[in-house]
Scaffold this motif. Structure first.
Motif, PDB file in Angstrom:
ATOM      1  N   LYS A  35       0.878  -1.096  -0.115  1.00 26.22           N
ATOM      2  CA  LYS A  35      -0.007   0.042   0.018  1.00 26.22           C
ATOM      3  C   LYS A  35       0.825   1.320  -0.120  1.00 26.22           C
ATOM      4  CE  LYS A  35      -3.715  -2.587   0.403  1.00 26.22           C
ATOM      5  NZ  LYS A  35      -4.283  -3.058  -0.911  1.00 26.22           N
ATOM      6  N   SER A  36       1.859   1.219   0.700  1.00 31.51           N
ATOM      7  CA  SER A  36       2.723   2.419   0.950  1.00 31.51           C
ATOM      8  C   SER A  36       4.173   2.076  -0.043  1.00 31.51           C
ATOM      9  CB  SER A  36       3.129   2.754   2.090  1.00 31.51           C
ATOM     10  OG  SER A  36       4.290   3.506   2.257  1.00 31.51           O
ATOM     11  N   ARG A  37       4.613   3.346  -0.626  1.00 31.66           N
ATOM     12  CA  ARG A  37       5.839   2.839  -1.424  1.00 31.66           C
ATOM     13  C   ARG A  37       7.077   2.500  -0.444  1.00 31.66           C
ATOM     14  NH1 ARG A  37       7.043   5.455  -5.852  1.00 31.66           N
ATOM     15  NH2 ARG A  37       9.170   5.983  -4.960  1.00 31.66           N
ATOM     16  N   THR A  38       6.976   2.521   0.668  1.00 27.56           N
ATOM     17  CA  THR A  38       8.190   1.972   1.573  1.00 27.56           C
ATOM     18  C   THR A  38       7.711   0.541   2.150  1.00 27.56           C
ATOM     19  OG1 THR A  38       7.048   2.970   3.637  1.00 27.56           O
ATOM     20  CG2 THR A  38       8.643   4.226   2.478  1.00 27.56           C
ATOM     21  N   ASP A  39       6.526  -0.038   1.975  1.00 29.20           N
ATOM     22  CA  ASP A  39       6.309  -1.284   2.305  1.00 29.20           C
ATOM     23  C   ASP A  39       7.268  -2.379   1.512  1.00 29.20           C
ATOM     24  OD1 ASP A  39       4.508  -0.381   3.758  1.00 29.20           O
ATOM     25  OD2 ASP A  39       2.652  -1.175   2.743  1.00 29.20           O
ATOM     26  N   PHE A  40       7.381  -3.316   2.271  1.00 31.24           N
ATOM     27  CA  PHE A  40       8.154  -4.154   1.734  1.00 31.24           C
ATOM     28  C   PHE A  40       7.244  -5.878   1.951  1.00 31.24           C
ATOM     29  CE2 PHE A  40      11.720  -7.769   1.155  1.00 31.24           C
ATOM     30  CZ  PHE A  40      12.375  -6.787   0.160  1.00 31.24           C
ATOM     31  N   PRO A  41       7.342  -6.645   0.781  1.00 32.00           N
ATOM     32  CA  PRO A  41       6.137  -7.698   1.079  1.00 32.00           C
ATOM     33  C   PRO A  41       6.381  -8.568   2.133  1.00 32.00           C
ATOM     34  CG  PRO A  41       7.807  -8.013  -0.807  1.00 32.00           C
ATOM     35  CD  PRO A  41       8.125  -6.563  -0.557  1.00 32.00           C
ATOM     36  N   SER A  42       5.508  -9.139   2.836  1.00 34.01           N
ATOM     37  CA  SER A  42       5.660 -10.222   3.724  1.00 34.01           C
ATOM     38  C   SER A  42       5.558 -11.449   3.313  1.00 34.01           C
ATOM     39  CB  SER A  42       4.279 -10.161   4.758  1.00 34.01           C
ATOM     40  OG  SER A  42       3.178 -10.402   3.954  1.00 34.01           O
ATOM     41  N   LYS A  43       5.852 -12.566   3.788  1.00 39.01           N
ATOM     42  CA  LYS A  43       5.991 -14.061   3.348  1.00 39.01           C
ATOM     43  C   LYS A  43       4.528 -14.115   2.946  1.00 39.01           C
ATOM     44  CE  LYS A  43       6.558 -18.646   4.694  1.00 39.01           C
ATOM     45  NZ  LYS A  43       7.248 -19.460   5.927  1.00 39.01           N
ATOM     46  N   SER A  44       3.414 -13.842   3.673  1.00 38.53           N
ATOM     47  CA  SER A  44       2.164 -14.171   3.370  1.00 38.53           C
ATOM     48  C   SER A  44       1.521 -13.379   2.200  1.00 38.53           C
ATOM     49  CB  SER A  44       1.001 -13.997   4.344  1.00 38.53           C
ATOM     50  OG  SER A  44       0.783 -12.525   4.814  1.00 38.53           O
ATOM     51  N   SER A  45       2.206 -12.150   1.858  1.00 33.63           N
ATOM     52  CA  SER A  45       1.812 -11.460   0.639  1.00 33.63           C
ATOM     53  C   SER A  45       2.313 -11.752  -0.636  1.00 33.63           C
ATOM     54  CB  SER A  45       1.829  -9.902   0.921  1.00 33.63           C
ATOM     55  OG  SER A  45       3.528  -9.726   0.862  1.00 33.63           O
ATOM     56  N   LEU A  46       3.448 -12.667  -0.669  1.00 37.32           N
ATOM     57  CA  LEU A  46       4.124 -13.135  -1.706  1.00 37.32           C
ATOM     58  C   LEU A  46       3.024 -14.106  -2.481  1.00 37.32           C
ATOM     59  CD1 LEU A  46       7.571 -14.156  -0.715  1.00 37.32           C
ATOM     60  CD2 LEU A  46       6.943 -11.911  -2.115  1.00 37.32           C
ATOM     61  N   SER A  47       2.174 -14.843  -1.930  1.00 37.41           N
ATOM     62  CA  SER A  47       1.425 -15.618  -2.355  1.00 37.41           C
ATOM     63  C   SER A  47       0.175 -14.983  -3.236  1.00 37.41           C
ATOM     64  CB  SER A  47       0.620 -16.588  -1.421  1.00 37.41           C
ATOM     65  OG  SER A  47      -0.153 -15.907  -0.342  1.00 37.41           O
ATOM     66  N   ASN A  48      -0.020 -13.701  -2.828  1.00 31.55           N
ATOM     67  CA  ASN A  48      -0.648 -12.719  -3.625  1.00 31.55           C
ATOM     68  C   ASN A  48      -0.419 -12.282  -5.044  1.00 31.55           C
ATOM     69  OD1 ASN A  48      -3.061 -13.394  -1.676  1.00 31.55           O
ATOM     70  ND2 ASN A  48      -2.180 -11.639  -0.564  1.00 31.55           N
ATOM     71  N   LEU A  49       0.741 -12.378  -5.293  1.00 37.69           N
ATOM     72  CA  LEU A  49       1.784 -11.878  -6.343  1.00 37.69           C
ATOM     73  C   LEU A  49       1.534 -12.709  -7.544  1.00 37.69           C
ATOM     74  CD1 LEU A  49       4.548 -10.127  -4.610  1.00 37.69           C
ATOM     75  CD2 LEU A  49       2.520  -9.073  -5.402  1.00 37.69           C
ATOM     76  N   GLY A  50       0.372 -13.292  -8.034  1.00 36.85           N
ATOM     77  CA  GLY A  50       0.299 -14.377  -8.890  1.00 36.85           C
ATOM     78  C   GLY A  50       0.731 -14.008 -10.134  1.00 36.85           C
ATOM     79  N   LEU A  51       0.550 -12.970 -10.692  1.00 33.90           N
ATOM     80  CA  LEU A  51       0.900 -12.475 -12.058  1.00 33.90           C
ATOM     81  C   LEU A  51       2.368 -12.389 -11.951  1.00 33.90           C
ATOM     82  CD1 LEU A  51       0.783 -11.637 -15.203  1.00 33.90           C
ATOM     83  CD2 LEU A  51       0.197  -9.296 -14.355  1.00 33.90           C
ATOM     84  N   LEU A  52       2.817 -11.904 -11.117  1.00 32.42           N
ATOM     85  CA  LEU A  52       4.411 -11.726 -10.928  1.00 32.42           C
ATOM     86  C   LEU A  52       5.095 -13.090 -11.052  1.00 32.42           C
ATOM     87  CD1 LEU A  52       6.906  -9.986 -10.854  1.00 32.42           C
ATOM     88  CD2 LEU A  52       6.611  -9.691  -8.257  1.00 32.42           C
ATOM     89  N   ASP A  53       4.598 -13.977 -10.131  1.00 35.04           N
ATOM     90  CA  ASP A  53       5.025 -15.212 -10.084  1.00 35.04           C
ATOM     91  C   ASP A  53       5.059 -15.874 -11.446  1.00 35.04           C
ATOM     92  OD1 ASP A  53       6.091 -17.359  -8.831  1.00 35.04           O
ATOM     93  OD2 ASP A  53       4.297 -18.066  -8.017  1.00 35.04           O
ATOM     94  N   ARG A  54       4.254 -15.910 -12.375  1.00 33.05           N
ATOM     95  CA  ARG A  54       3.821 -16.523 -13.525  1.00 33.05           C
ATOM     96  C   ARG A  54       5.008 -15.659 -14.410  1.00 33.05           C
ATOM     97  NH1 ARG A  54      -1.348 -15.869 -12.142  1.00 33.05           N
ATOM     98  NH2 ARG A  54      -1.904 -14.254 -13.721  1.00 33.05           N
ATOM     99  N   VAL A  55       5.163 -14.552 -14.358  1.00 32.14           N
ATOM    100  CA  VAL A  55       6.177 -13.766 -15.020  1.00 32.14           C
ATOM    101  C   VAL A  55       7.475 -14.215 -14.770  1.00 32.14           C
ATOM    102  CG1 VAL A  55       7.155 -11.603 -15.564  1.00 32.14           C
ATOM    103  CG2 VAL A  55       4.690 -11.748 -15.778  1.00 32.14           C
ATOM    104  N   TRP A  56       7.883 -14.497 -13.738  1.00 33.62           N
ATOM    105  CA  TRP A  56       9.108 -14.922 -13.139  1.00 33.62           C
ATOM    106  C   TRP A  56       9.634 -16.243 -13.623  1.00 33.62           C
ATOM    107  CZ3 TRP A  56      10.401 -18.418  -8.912  1.00 33.62           C
ATOM    108  CH2 TRP A  56      12.084 -18.542  -8.733  1.00 33.62           C
TER     109      TRP A  56
END
Length: 201
Positions: free
Chosen positions: A22-43
């Motif tokens: 939500k914030s520009r200074t945020d860093f993803p948590s372990k749980s939020s990584l599972s919500n990055l589905g498009l980025l995971d597929r791109v990777w």
């Protein structure tokens, strides 16, 4: 590099990252990584098309192995060609399975030169041979660092895409010229340079 080639994809990834960070200074948590589905597929698609360990790892056979016959479902697929006769590989032979070649086998990857993250949709993955993707090898001796690599890649990429917009610094870099193989790894011959523009939101 593949993301920069497709501005629409980069925008979609930025939206996804913004939803989780939500914030520009945020860093993803372990749980939020599972919500990055498009980025995971791109990777994953990036690793398919440009595997870091392009030449694969080498194994030594501890016993003589005879490959199956070529009839029906027993046909043994070696990627670029199919074994049509019995093939005996002697003990102590060196074996390598190069991901760069496996990932361009059109039997498992239609239009293999096309960058298509939808190849890693759940339904598509389940319909493909489990060993068709060799970015981290497969089987009981696959790469022990695969989970760590994924976590790091998604974390860093999501932060970059949340904060910045990337573009190629030189149009000549639209065609990536690979360097000669250095041991196991593969990289662009002259590197790739980007312009980095700070996102305002």
């Amino acid at each position: 590099w593949e993301i920069v080639q497709n501005p629409g994809l980069q925008d979609a990834l930025a939206v996804e990252a913004r939803q989780e960070l939500k914030s520009r200074t945020d860093f993803p948590s372990k749980s939020s990584l599972s919500n990055l589905g498009l980025l995971d597929r791109v990777w994953q698609e990036s690793l398919r098309k440009h595997p870091a360990v392009a030449t694969g790892t080498v194994r030594v056979l501890n016993r003589t192995v005879t490959l199956p016959t070529s009839t029906g479902a027993d046909c043994f697929d070696l990627g670029a060609f199919t074994v049509s006769t019995l093939l005996e590989i002697p003990a102590n032979a060196l074996i390598t399975i190069p991901p760069f070649s496996v990932h361009r086998n059109s039997k498992h990857w239609p239009q293999p030169e096309l960058f298509d993250p939808s190849r890693f949709d759940t339904s598509t993955i389940s319909s493909r041979h489990p060993s068709a993707f060799q970015a981290f090898s497969s089987g009981p001796r696959n790469c022990i660092g695969a989970y760590l690599a994924r976590s790091e890649a998604l974390s860093v990429s999501s932060v970059l895409l949340r904060r910045f917009e990337l573009s190629l610094a030189d149009e000549k870099d639209r065609e990536m010229e690979p360097d000669d193989y250095h041991m196991l790894t593969r990289k662009p011959k002259n590197g790739i340079f980007f312009h980095v523009k700070r996102r305002l939101d």
